[in-house]
Scaffold this active site. Structure first.
Site, PDB file in Angstrom:
ATOM      1  N   HIS A 207      30.840  31.772  30.768  1.00 43.65           N
ATOM      2  CA  HIS A 207      31.419  32.613  29.758  1.00 43.65           C
ATOM      3  C   HIS A 207      32.114  34.111  30.344  1.00 43.65           C
ATOM      4  O   HIS A 207      32.604  34.630  29.361  1.00 43.65           O
ATOM      5  CB  HIS A 207      30.939  33.041  28.122  1.00 43.65           C
ATOM      6  CG  HIS A 207      30.079  31.614  27.292  1.00 43.65           C
ATOM      7  ND1 HIS A 207      30.698  30.550  26.776  1.00 43.65           N
ATOM      8  CD2 HIS A 207      29.150  30.847  27.888  1.00 43.65           C
ATOM      9  CE1 HIS A 207      30.376  28.805  26.020  1.00 43.65           C
ATOM     10  NE2 HIS A 207      29.017  29.224  27.011  1.00 43.65           N
ATOM     11  N   SER A 331      52.109  42.503  49.146  1.00 39.82           N
ATOM     12  CA  SER A 331      53.212  42.616  48.512  1.00 39.82           C
ATOM     13  C   SER A 331      54.790  43.646  48.561  1.00 39.82           C
ATOM     14  O   SER A 331      54.207  44.576  50.446  1.00 39.82           O
ATOM     15  CB  SER A 331      52.638  43.829  47.477  1.00 39.82           C
ATOM     16  OG  SER A 331      53.393  44.775  46.404  1.00 39.82           O
ATOM     17  N   VAL A 338      46.365  41.399  49.573  1.00 37.44           N
ATOM     18  CA  VAL A 338      46.087  40.388  49.992  1.00 37.44           C
ATOM     19  C   VAL A 338      46.078  39.688  48.901  1.00 37.44           C
ATOM     20  O   VAL A 338      44.935  39.075  48.742  1.00 37.44           O
ATOM     21  CB  VAL A 338      45.139  40.556  51.450  1.00 37.44           C
ATOM     22  CG1 VAL A 338      44.546  39.022  52.064  1.00 37.44           C
ATOM     23  CG2 VAL A 338      45.031  41.453  52.323  1.00 37.44           C
TER      24      VAL A 338
END
Length: 499
Positions: A207, A331, A338
């Site tokens: 969860h 980017s 990366v």
């Protein structure tokens, strides 16, 4: 009503240069990414699932049917159709070279014939008949009986007799020669990683919350085991085929040649092609086998999607470090990045593949009455369905190769979560209580009070354990326990059960 005329300056449209139509560029520009940007990753499928591959398969089926009609089957040699010529080895070899040498010139020739017939399978029939003509066959063979066999091309067949066998051969080739090797190699790669990291402890997150530790290798082994199970299912697939006429009754066959055992001939022919014979069909082969294969491939895709999202999350947590590719940009504005693009690309392509496979499975198993054409255009999307899956497999394999496990960060993560030892401590208390040790009441509740919603460090956990009054051997075992050491038999599971 008063009309107001705008006085704002308007652009001079006459000064705009004429735009080049990309639809007219030569060579043609691919409309879809599989034949454009991602061509290299999916190119092997072209030999099996392209339009040209379909036509080559049709020619192959037609040629083999012609040979069967002339020379019979292994169980019943001799002409199936009375008066048909017995083909020599040289003539059979000549016929089989027709599909074997089907290339660019032949593709263009067949396309030209289809523009006249406006029927793809009829064009294949005429294409073959051209090569049986006396001048063409004679030039290649000298004396030949092939011209006399010309009217046996497509004999008693409906288009679907040829198409269903062609698609079965095509899908089998794509699965066995291309998709399965790629999927198997991926499973092996993940299994190798699982063995390599079988003993590297890792904090679980059920969860999304800190939970009982495991090892990185055991978690990868689970995914490898799941993927390999689906690979085995796909590898065991049946590929069905039929050749029984316009409504599956051998009507034209029996009227033209009443003396032949046409179901036996059909079965022998379909099995000669390496397929499983379907004895009961309408005009079409029912396509149930296709739905079965596509469902298994889609399930493989979904498990692989699970792997991609898990690995993406492990990268986000820092458990995996990405090895930068020299010269690559993560980017356009943030030089440090990366990005896990291989796994994100895989997710998207797996979703597209599953959508197509699900549609194929749902559509192909239904045909109105004895025949409708919904399957015809639907089956032309088998290539893209497998293409997006193959592209995803390629991306995941490349992404996994660029990962390194950060065991130090994982160790620090474990050491910051001593509260996960509440589970083994309360379980040890339960066992001690059953063994008759006093003072072990409410073990779960006592550990809940200690750990739920709060951090517990090593000192606090050991202090708590020391004050429980456990037998010396149990207390010593728990005193030595750390989150990193609480991985059960995870490493053994990898070793013993990862096939």
């Amino acid at each position: 009503m008063q009309h107001v005329t705008s006085t704002s300056p308007q652009p001079d449209q006459s000064a705009a240069p004429a735009r080049v139509s990309l639809a007219d560029v030569t060579p043609p520009i691919a409309l879809g990414p599989l034949d454009g940007r991602y061509r290299a990753a999916v190119a092997p499928l072209v030999d099996h699932l392209s339009e040209a591959a379909l036509n080559r398969a049709r020619i192959h089926v037609e040629v083999e049917w012609l040979i069967t009609l002339c020379n019979g089957t292994a169980a019943a040699p001799g002409a199936v159709v009375p008066g048909a010529p017995t083909l020599t080895d040289a003539e059979i070899a000549y016929l089989r070279r027709i599909p074997a040498t089907f290339g660019a010139d032949e593709i263009a020739e067949l396309a030209a014939i289809e523009r006249e017939t406006v029927h793809d399978v009829k064009a294949v029939e005429y294409f073959i008949k051209r090569r049986l003509a006396a001048d063409v066959a004679g030039a290649a063979l000298g004396t030949t009986s092939l011209p006399a066999a010309s009217e046996l091309v497509h004999f008693a067949c409906t288009s679907e007799d040829i198409n269903n066998l062609s698609y079965a051969l095509m899908v089998r080739g794509a699965v066995v020669d291309v998709w399965l090797p790629a999927a198997t190699a991926l499973g092996d790669q993940i299994a190798d990683m699982a063995r390599e990291h079988a003993e590297v402890p890792m904090l679980s997150r059920t969860h999304g919350q800190p939970a009982t530790p495991t090892t990185m290798g055991k978690e990868l082994a689970v995914l490898a085991h799941r993927l390999r199970r689906q690979v085995r299912r796909v590898a065991g697939a049946e590929y069905l085929g039929k050749l029984n006429g316009a409504t599956g009754t051998y009507g034209a066959h029996t009227v033209a040649v009443p003396g032949a055992d046409w179901p036996a001939v059909s079965q022998a022919f379909v099995e000669h092609l390496g397929l499983t014979w379907n004895p009961l069909t309408t005009q079409i082969e029912s396509h149930d086998w296709q739905a079965e294969v596509y469902a298994d491939v889609a399930r493989f895709n979904r498990i692989l999607h699970n792997l991609a999202t898990d690995v993406w999350t492990y990268i986000s947590l820092g458990f995996f470090r990405q090895i930068p590719v020299p010269g690559a940009t993560g980017s356009s504005t943030m030089p440090h990045k990366v990005n896990p693009i291989r796994f994100e690309n895989a997710e998207a392509n797996l979703e597209i593949s599953c959508s197509l496979l699900d549609t194929l499975s749902a559509t192909l198993v239904t045909s109105r009455l004895q025949r409708d054409l919904t399957d015809s255009t639907t089956q032309r999307n088998i290539g893209p369905a497998f293409g997006h899956s193959l592209l995803a497999i390629d991306n995941v394999r490349r992404g996994l190769k660029a990962l390194a496990v950060d065991s130090d960060l994982m160790a620090a993560d474990l050491d910051a979560n001593w509260e996960v030892l509440g589970e083994p401590v309360q379980s040890a208390m339960r066992a001690a209580s059953v063994a008759g040790v006093e003072g072990m009441e409410n073990p779960y509740e006592r550990l809940k009070d200690l750990t739920r919603g709060q951090r517990v460090d090593a000192a606090r956990m050991r202090e708590f354990v020391a004050g429980l009054g456990l037998p010396d051997d149990v207390a010593a075992r728990l005193a030595d326990l750390t989150p990193a050491g609480y991985t059960g038999v995870a490493a053994r599971l990898v070793e013993d059960y990862l096939a």
